[in-house]
Design an enzyme around this catalytic site. Sequence first.
Site: not given
Length: 357
Positions: A159, A213, A307-308
């Site tokens: 994402h 994701d 995120s990530g």
Amino acid sequence: MFQCNNNKCVSNTSHCNGWDDCGDNSDEINCTCPGKFQCNNNRCVSNTSQCDSWDDCGDNSDEINCTSVVCSAFTFHCSNGLCISKLNPECDGEQDCEDGSDEANCDCGTSLYSSTRIVGGRGANVGEWPWQVSLHFKGLGHMCGASVLSDRWLLTAAHCVQDTTVYKLSQAHKWEAFLGLQVQNQTNEWTVKRGVKQIIAHRYYNRYTEDSDIALMELDTRVSLTQHIRPICLPSSTYFFPSGQEAWITGWGTTLQGGAATAILQKAEVKIINSRLCNILLNYRVTGNMLCAGVLSGGVDTCKGDSGGPLSVANSRGRFFLAGVTSWGKGCARIYAPGVYTRVTKYRSWIKQKTGV
Ligand code: 4AZ
């Protein structure tokens, strides 16, 4: 016939069959099993009965001390094709596979600290999370986290690299990766900046469900691995992270829902949360490719900008394995709303196929 010590006569097949046919057990002593496997109860079974996951002996003695067992979703696959039943044998300092493959490729997951945007965390020490990466989108600065897998591959969330109407986030050349970084915009001798040559987002990434994701980034040139830049260990597809186990979240994301990103890398301890419970708490949006972690009483969580990044879990030897990739949540740090992470074990073969790591 076989003559017992008590002079009873029993059939020859009673000799060494694992049963006390004589009544004084004399038909079950001095037994050998030429060319066969001798059970603890002296019964003889075929050699192929050993470690085949069936109790052929009747006392299970053909299934103990097995170095190799039938392969399943719950066994570790050694490189020679044999499987072992020990839980999470990789990089635990003991050779479990005959070929040593459970202890190969273990130069990962250690940091200067052997410590057993984050809300409710504290500043990390320099070199404490050497696999943590900051991904900058040119012109926008820090956007996402990532993890170092090798001297040229990073793992992040799909994402993070999806085009929006305004920004072409899928274009590799618009990203910069900062490795060995502790404080945003404070680069030093330990910090390395690299361009991105290639982005591989998982083809089954679903922006509505957030399933799959996960994305890979290839750096434009290799980095030297140092005390400040080191890969995290990748768990095999059968690695097990039990609920209740402690895990660490790290990142430069916001420290308050709706707040600003932090300059100093933050860390916080969370726990792996049971998937069924998590699914109930998050309105049945948790798929088998996701893993929940957090603090159910709230106050500690990953948030926007994290995120990530990695969900790091230490093994029995304090070596960190990448359990998850920070993915989504119902807000941040709310009570009974754990964070959701991409379950890395589900993508182990995909990572191997795309990167060779
Ligand atoms: C985000 O917006 C985000 N609490 C990341 C993680 C979580 C929530 C939001 C998990 O990128």
